[in-house]
Design a protein around this motif. Structure first.
Motif, PDB file in Angstrom:
ATOM      1  N   CYS A 156      48.757   4.333  44.324  1.00  0.00           N
ATOM      2  CA  CYS A 156      49.371   3.649  45.389  1.00  0.00           C
ATOM      3  C   CYS A 156      50.328   3.807  45.976  1.00  0.00           C
ATOM      4  CB  CYS A 156      48.987   2.040  46.177  1.00  0.00           C
ATOM      5  SG  CYS A 156      49.015   1.442  47.772  1.00  0.00           S
ATOM      6  N   PRO A 157      51.392   4.731  46.832  1.00  0.00           N
ATOM      7  CA  PRO A 157      52.080   5.050  47.357  1.00  0.00           C
ATOM      8  C   PRO A 157      53.497   3.312  47.832  1.00  0.00           C
ATOM      9  CG  PRO A 157      51.321   5.896  49.143  1.00  0.00           C
ATOM     10  CD  PRO A 157      50.021   5.177  47.523  1.00  0.00           C
ATOM     11  N   THR A 158      53.996   3.095  46.487  1.00  0.00           N
ATOM     12  CA  THR A 158      54.526   1.960  46.745  1.00  0.00           C
ATOM     13  C   THR A 158      55.536   1.964  48.171  1.00  0.00           C
ATOM     14  OG1 THR A 158      56.357   2.724  45.406  1.00  0.00           O
ATOM     15  CG2 THR A 158      54.427   1.460  44.296  1.00  0.00           C
ATOM     16  N   THR A 159      56.269   2.628  48.243  1.00  0.00           N
ATOM     17  CA  THR A 159      57.153   3.044  49.596  1.00  0.00           C
ATOM     18  C   THR A 159      56.512   2.419  50.605  1.00  0.00           C
ATOM     19  OG1 THR A 159      57.623   5.052  49.459  1.00  0.00           O
ATOM     20  CG2 THR A 159      58.966   4.179  48.671  1.00  0.00           C
ATOM     21  N   ALA A 160      54.774   3.117  50.562  1.00  0.00           N
ATOM     22  CA  ALA A 160      54.117   2.524  52.298  1.00  0.00           C
ATOM     23  C   ALA A 160      54.688   3.598  53.224  1.00  0.00           C
ATOM     24  CB  ALA A 160      54.292   0.974  52.216  1.00  0.00           C
ATOM     25  N   MET A 161      55.988   4.798  52.643  1.00  0.00           N
ATOM     26  CA  MET A 161      56.347   5.715  53.538  1.00  0.00           C
ATOM     27  C   MET A 161      55.836   6.298  54.983  1.00  0.00           C
ATOM     28  SD  MET A 161      59.739   4.802  54.726  1.00  0.00           S
ATOM     29  CE  MET A 161      61.495   4.124  54.002  1.00  0.00           C
ATOM     30  N   TRP A 162      54.175   6.494  54.427  1.00  0.00           N
ATOM     31  CA  TRP A 162      53.118   7.471  55.082  1.00  0.00           C
ATOM     32  C   TRP A 162      53.292   7.616  56.017  1.00  0.00           C
ATOM     33  CZ3 TRP A 162      53.013  12.627  53.453  1.00  0.00           C
ATOM     34  CH2 TRP A 162      52.622  12.629  52.194  1.00  0.00           C
ATOM     35  N   THR A 163      52.922   5.242  56.637  1.00  0.00           N
ATOM     36  CA  THR A 163      52.568   5.688  57.748  1.00  0.00           C
ATOM     37  C   THR A 163      53.646   5.517  58.966  1.00  0.00           C
ATOM     38  OG1 THR A 163      50.557   3.812  57.401  1.00  0.00           O
ATOM     39  CG2 THR A 163      51.245   3.074  59.459  1.00  0.00           C
ATOM     40  N   PHE A 164      54.631   4.689  58.407  1.00  0.00           N
ATOM     41  CA  PHE A 164      56.259   4.652  58.688  1.00  0.00           C
ATOM     42  C   PHE A 164      56.850   5.917  59.323  1.00  0.00           C
ATOM     43  CE2 PHE A 164      55.579   0.972  57.144  1.00  0.00           C
ATOM     44  CZ  PHE A 164      55.638   0.132  57.912  1.00  0.00           C
ATOM     45  N   ARG A 165      55.757   6.914  58.935  1.00  0.00           N
ATOM     46  CA  ARG A 165      56.997   8.637  58.833  1.00  0.00           C
ATOM     47  C   ARG A 165      56.028   9.804  59.782  1.00  0.00           C
ATOM     48  NH1 ARG A 165      61.109   9.832  55.455  1.00  0.00           N
ATOM     49  NH2 ARG A 165      61.784  12.180  56.727  1.00  0.00           N
ATOM     50  N   LEU A 166      54.824   9.379  60.097  1.00  0.00           N
ATOM     51  CA  LEU A 166      53.393   9.917  60.090  1.00  0.00           C
ATOM     52  C   LEU A 166      52.814   9.064  61.006  1.00  0.00           C
ATOM     53  CD1 LEU A 166      52.739  13.201  59.527  1.00  0.00           C
ATOM     54  CD2 LEU A 166      51.454  11.796  57.419  1.00  0.00           C
ATOM     55  N   GLY A 167      52.680   8.310  60.893  1.00  0.00           N
ATOM     56  CA  GLY A 167      51.297   7.468  62.282  1.00  0.00           C
ATOM     57  C   GLY A 167      50.696   7.384  61.154  1.00  0.00           C
ATOM     58  N   PRO A 168      49.772   6.025  62.057  1.00  0.00           N
ATOM     59  CA  PRO A 168      48.781   5.447  61.567  1.00  0.00           C
ATOM     60  C   PRO A 168      47.319   6.432  61.253  1.00  0.00           C
ATOM     61  CG  PRO A 168      48.626   4.530  63.259  1.00  0.00           C
ATOM     62  CD  PRO A 168      49.969   5.408  63.330  1.00  0.00           C
ATOM     63  N   VAL A 169      46.832   7.226  61.823  1.00  0.00           N
ATOM     64  CA  VAL A 169      45.828   8.214  62.053  1.00  0.00           C
ATOM     65  C   VAL A 169      46.153   9.431  60.704  1.00  0.00           C
ATOM     66  CG1 VAL A 169      44.560  10.102  62.820  1.00  0.00           C
ATOM     67  CG2 VAL A 169      45.090   7.988  63.645  1.00  0.00           C
ATOM     68  N   ARG A 170      46.992  10.467  60.736  1.00  0.00           N
ATOM     69  CA  ARG A 170      46.901  11.419  59.968  1.00  0.00           C
ATOM     70  C   ARG A 170      47.723  10.373  58.261  1.00  0.00           C
ATOM     71  NH1 ARG A 170      45.657  16.486  62.014  1.00  0.00           N
ATOM     72  NH2 ARG A 170      46.882  16.823  63.342  1.00  0.00           N
ATOM     73  N   ALA A 171      47.826   9.354  58.412  1.00  0.00           N
ATOM     74  CA  ALA A 171      48.038   8.682  57.229  1.00  0.00           C
ATOM     75  C   ALA A 171      47.121   8.016  56.176  1.00  0.00           C
ATOM     76  CB  ALA A 171      49.247   8.023  57.014  1.00  0.00           C
ATOM     77  N   LYS A 172      45.915   8.235  57.280  1.00  0.00           N
ATOM     78  CA  LYS A 172      44.809   7.541  56.707  1.00  0.00           C
ATOM     79  C   LYS A 172      44.578   8.665  56.391  1.00  0.00           C
ATOM     80  CE  LYS A 172      43.506   2.768  59.718  1.00  0.00           C
ATOM     81  NZ  LYS A 172      43.020   2.896  60.313  1.00  0.00           N
ATOM     82  N   GLN A 173      43.823  10.028  57.232  1.00  0.00           N
ATOM     83  CA  GLN A 173      43.466  11.438  56.364  1.00  0.00           C
ATOM     84  C   GLN A 173      44.013  11.173  55.077  1.00  0.00           C
ATOM     85  OE1 GLN A 173      43.975  14.754  59.146  1.00  0.00           O
ATOM     86  NE2 GLN A 173      43.656  15.683  57.312  1.00  0.00           N
ATOM     87  N   LEU A 174      45.388  11.057  54.980  1.00  0.00           N
ATOM     88  CA  LEU A 174      46.370  12.069  53.677  1.00  0.00           C
ATOM     89  C   LEU A 174      45.652  11.040  52.484  1.00  0.00           C
ATOM     90  CD1 LEU A 174      49.431  12.920  54.231  1.00  0.00           C
ATOM     91  CD2 LEU A 174      47.135  14.881  54.138  1.00  0.00           C
ATOM     92  N   MET A 175      45.939   9.397  53.087  1.00  0.00           N
ATOM     93  CA  MET A 175      45.703   8.408  52.038  1.00  0.00           C
ATOM     94  C   MET A 175      44.274   8.571  51.471  1.00  0.00           C
ATOM     95  SD  MET A 175      48.724   7.327  51.604  1.00  0.00           S
ATOM     96  CE  MET A 175      48.723   9.165  51.259  1.00  0.00           C
ATOM     97  N   PHE A 176      43.177   8.477  52.080  1.00  0.00           N
ATOM     98  CA  PHE A 176      41.876   8.740  52.233  1.00  0.00           C
ATOM     99  C   PHE A 176      41.189   9.679  50.862  1.00  0.00           C
ATOM    100  CE2 PHE A 176      40.910   6.746  55.621  1.00  0.00           C
ATOM    101  CZ  PHE A 176      41.454   5.397  55.518  1.00  0.00           C
ATOM    102  N   THR A 177      42.227  10.643  51.173  1.00  0.00           N
ATOM    103  CA  THR A 177      41.999  12.031  50.919  1.00  0.00           C
ATOM    104  C   THR A 177      42.428  12.953  49.143  1.00  0.00           C
ATOM    105  OG1 THR A 177      42.683  13.747  51.795  1.00  0.00           O
ATOM    106  CG2 THR A 177      40.692  14.076  52.607  1.00  0.00           C
ATOM    107  N   GLY A 178      43.665  12.552  49.263  1.00  0.00           N
ATOM    108  CA  GLY A 178      44.648  12.310  48.202  1.00  0.00           C
ATOM    109  C   GLY A 178      45.281  14.324  48.335  1.00  0.00           C
ATOM    110  N   ASP A 179      44.916  14.796  49.823  1.00  0.00           N
ATOM    111  CA  ASP A 179      45.483  15.860  50.255  1.00  0.00           C
ATOM    112  C   ASP A 179      46.975  16.462  50.043  1.00  0.00           C
ATOM    113  OD1 ASP A 179      42.714  16.977  50.026  1.00  0.00           O
ATOM    114  OD2 ASP A 179      43.109  16.751  52.140  1.00  0.00           O
ATOM    115  N   VAL A 180      47.285  17.452  50.242  1.00  0.00           N
ATOM    116  CA  VAL A 180      48.372  17.447  50.400  1.00  0.00           C
ATOM    117  C   VAL A 180      48.827  18.780  50.832  1.00  0.00           C
ATOM    118  CG1 VAL A 180      49.035  17.417  47.618  1.00  0.00           C
ATOM    119  CG2 VAL A 180      48.416  19.433  47.900  1.00  0.00           C
ATOM    120  N   ILE A 181      49.688  18.725  51.804  1.00  0.00           N
ATOM    121  CA  ILE A 181      50.254  19.818  53.310  1.00  0.00           C
ATOM    122  C   ILE A 181      51.615  20.548  53.138  1.00  0.00           C
ATOM    123  CG2 ILE A 181      48.650  17.845  54.824  1.00  0.00           C
ATOM    124  CD1 ILE A 181      51.721  16.997  56.012  1.00  0.00           C
TER     125      ILE A 181
END
Length: 301
Positions: A156-181
């Protein structure tokens, strides 16, 4: 210049107001070992103490930015480590203390009074994405990759930056899939400030850093504090605490222990191929049964 084992830092000869922090373990894709997080913090502190430095650029040597934590050896062996405890029951606070320290080291890039820019080529994945996203700005090569694959299992990404940098919808997509972009997508989604052809990456970052470096340091520090305060008010520190606890759980719950045992029996590459290939991850009782079978084979062997 300060001397480190995992990185280098010093003024850019093209513009001495810019410091270049180079992650320098190219033979391991700049993977994070025990020393690197603390050395990142020490390098940032050095740059902040240099009055002539106005901005810090973070980049990686060799083929990419950073491939994450250096786990290929430790994950495939039966060793005792704060983040890979073989003893039962595991001690979550030992795990938390180790990973929270690393998180705070990475966050020195975010807390730095001088702006930080991540210059990403190749891959910035898993723990490497934590480093990149703790920087204030992100510039990527169009074909570079960023993501956190261990959200599928064992992380689990400990810095938790994905939501703050990307917003909740896109962050959930990447956290749920583990995909890279790739860099193009990252820029399109607003995660990266800019994506350029790989051959133009260094020039684009230099241009941006030079523009920033012309601003007085005091002004840069004040503007950064204002933006950072918004993120703190939104609960960044509390979210990081939860994420760091959860990271430890993912490595010691039945699914995480299955992943570790699979890596120990079949090799880390096999475990990664299963995780990233989209095949369902064994969970619950199924994971426990597979763990028992693998442990029985190991003891029998």
């Amino acid at each position: 210049m300060p001397d480190f084992s995992t990185l280098t830092i010093g003024p850019d000869p093209r513009n001495p107001r810019i410091a270049r922090l180079l992650l320098n373990r190219p033979e391991r894709l700049n993977a994070i070992n025990d020393a690197m997080p603390g050395e990142i913090r020490a390098a940032v502190e050095w740059a902040n103490a240099e009055p002539g430095i106005h901005v810090i650029v973070v980049e990686g040597a060799g083929k990419g930015f950073c491939g994450g934590y250096d786990l290929a050896d430790t994950a495939s062996q039966h060793i005792e480590h704060p983040c890979q405890q073989e003893a039962y029951p595991w001690d979550p606070m030992v795990d938390y203390a180790y990973m929270k320290r690393n998180t705070e080291h990475f966050m020195s890039l975010w807390k730095s009074a001088k702006p930080t820019i991540a210059q990403v080529h190749g891959a910035a994945v898993a723990g490497g994405s934590d480093i990149a996203l703790c920087c204030d700005l992100l510039v990527m090569a169009e074909d570079a990759r960023i993501g956190y694959m261990p959200t599928r299992v064992w992380g689990c990404p400990t810095t938790a930056m994905w939501t703050f940098r990307l917003g909740p919808v896109r962050a959930k997509q990447l956290m749920f899939t583990g995909d890279v972009i790739d860099g193009r997508t990252a820029a399109d989604w607003g995660l990266a400030n800019q994506a350029v052809p790989a051959a133009e990456l260094d020039g684009a970052v230099l241009k941006l850093a030079t523009r920033i470096a012309g601003v007085p340091s005091s002004h840069l520090a004040m503007h950064k504090l204002v933006v950072n305060q918004v993120m703190l008010t939104m609960g960044l520190e509390q979210t990081q605490m939860m994420a760091t606890v959860f990271d430890g759980i993912t490595r010691h719950n039945p699914e995480g222990l299955w992943f570790r045992r699979h890596a120990q029996e079949h090799g880390f590459k096999s475990a990664i191929q299963w995780r990233d290939g989209g095949e369902p991850i064994p969970e619950g009782d199924e994971a426990r049964a597979l763990i028992r079978e693998m442990e029985a084979r190991r003891q029998g062997g």
